[in-house]
Design a protein around this motif. Structure first.
Motif, PDB file in Angstrom:
ATOM      1  N   ALA A  29       0.957  -1.311   0.157  1.00  0.00           N
ATOM      2  CA  ALA A  29       0.006   0.095  -0.037  1.00  0.00           C
ATOM      3  C   ALA A  29       0.833   1.271   0.136  1.00  0.00           C
ATOM      4  CB  ALA A  29      -0.733  -0.009   1.165  1.00  0.00           C
ATOM      5  N   ARG A  32       2.315   1.662  -3.192  1.00  0.00           N
ATOM      6  CA  ARG A  32       1.573   2.121  -4.360  1.00  0.00           C
ATOM      7  C   ARG A  32       1.278   3.903  -4.084  1.00  0.00           C
ATOM      8  NH1 ARG A  32      -3.798  -0.861  -5.091  1.00  0.00           N
ATOM      9  NH2 ARG A  32      -3.882  -0.139  -7.183  1.00  0.00           N
ATOM     10  N   LEU A  33       1.291   4.182  -2.917  1.00  0.00           N
ATOM     11  CA  LEU A  33       1.050   5.403  -2.605  1.00  0.00           C
ATOM     12  C   LEU A  33       2.452   6.331  -3.008  1.00  0.00           C
ATOM     13  CD1 LEU A  33      -0.545   7.689  -0.854  1.00  0.00           C
ATOM     14  CD2 LEU A  33       0.869   7.231   1.119  1.00  0.00           C
ATOM     15  N   TRP A  79      -4.286   4.926  -1.005  1.00  0.00           N
ATOM     16  CA  TRP A  79      -4.033   3.644  -1.713  1.00  0.00           C
ATOM     17  C   TRP A  79      -4.190   2.407  -0.968  1.00  0.00           C
ATOM     18  CZ3 TRP A  79      -3.537   2.921  -7.050  1.00  0.00           C
ATOM     19  CH2 TRP A  79      -3.282   4.337  -7.899  1.00  0.00           C
ATOM     20  N   THR A  80      -4.542   1.402  -1.509  1.00  0.00           N
ATOM     21  CA  THR A  80      -4.660   0.066  -0.966  1.00  0.00           C
ATOM     22  C   THR A  80      -3.621  -1.074  -1.236  1.00  0.00           C
ATOM     23  OG1 THR A  80      -6.385  -0.819  -1.974  1.00  0.00           O
ATOM     24  CG2 THR A  80      -7.128   0.276  -0.268  1.00  0.00           C
ATOM     25  N   HIS A 106      -8.396   2.855  -4.429  1.00  0.00           N
ATOM     26  CA  HIS A 106      -7.744   4.118  -4.207  1.00  0.00           C
ATOM     27  C   HIS A 106      -8.689   5.290  -4.272  1.00  0.00           C
ATOM     28  CE1 HIS A 106      -7.062   3.712  -8.529  1.00  0.00           C
ATOM     29  NE2 HIS A 106      -6.874   5.036  -8.412  1.00  0.00           N
ATOM     30  N   TYR A 138      -4.191   0.015   3.823  1.00  0.00           N
ATOM     31  CA  TYR A 138      -4.146   1.149   3.508  1.00  0.00           C
ATOM     32  C   TYR A 138      -2.884   1.987   3.505  1.00  0.00           C
ATOM     33  CZ  TYR A 138      -5.342   3.527   7.617  1.00  0.00           C
ATOM     34  OH  TYR A 138      -5.303   3.951   8.842  1.00  0.00           O
TER      35      TYR A 138
END
Length: 150
Positions: A29, A32-33, A79-80, A106, A138
């Motif tokens: 997560a 992705r963030l 984002w997850t 997200h 998350y």
């Protein structure tokens, strides 16, 4: 004695695998963030504090308190750990209103509060459906920008 050692070993292995999966989900997560936040930071945007992360449990709501100042506009990026999570994201004002929400894996929520909306807002998230299990991880970041005087 052999049975006790076996149960202890099984417990240890399960605990280790569970913690390894948890850190992997949270790391995913955050990864992705970072793709989004790194681009925003490199273009001159200001991230408020550090990214936050945690775990969502199926049909349980997570509340994150946010102190909002009307002198700033805010962008919340969440984002997850999987593109297949189905999460309800929303913000709640100090008055109890929920002006905007989103259902996705997200989201980006933006607010430009007026003076009556100063105070503690809540970012709320509920896992509706997880990709692989009844949990999801998350990661969230908050970006702020001073608002020009009116």
């Amino acid at each position: 004695m052999g049975v006790a050692v076996s149960k202890s070993l099984i417990f240890f292995v399960l605990s280790f695998v569970t913690s390894m999966y948890a850190s992997t989900g949270e790391a995913k997560a955050l990864e992705r963030l970072a793709i989004t936040t790194d681009i925003l930071i490199s273009s001159g945007e200001s991230m408020a504090g550090n990214a936050m992360s945690g775990m969502l449990v199926l049909e349980d709501t997570v509340f994150v308190d946010l102190l909002i100042d009307p002198a700033y506009s805010y962008q919340f990026i969440i984002w997850t750990d999987s593109a297949f999570n189905y999460i309800d994201f929303w913000l709640t004002t100090p008055n109890g209103d929920s002006p905007r929400g989103d259902l996705s894996d997200h989201t980006t929520l933006t607010i430009m509060p007026d003076t009556t909306e100063a105070g503690v807002w809540q970012l709320e998230m509920e896992l509706i459906e997880g990709a692989y299990s009844d949990t999801a991880y998350y990661a969230a970041a908050i970006f702020t920008r001073p608002r020009s005087p009116r």
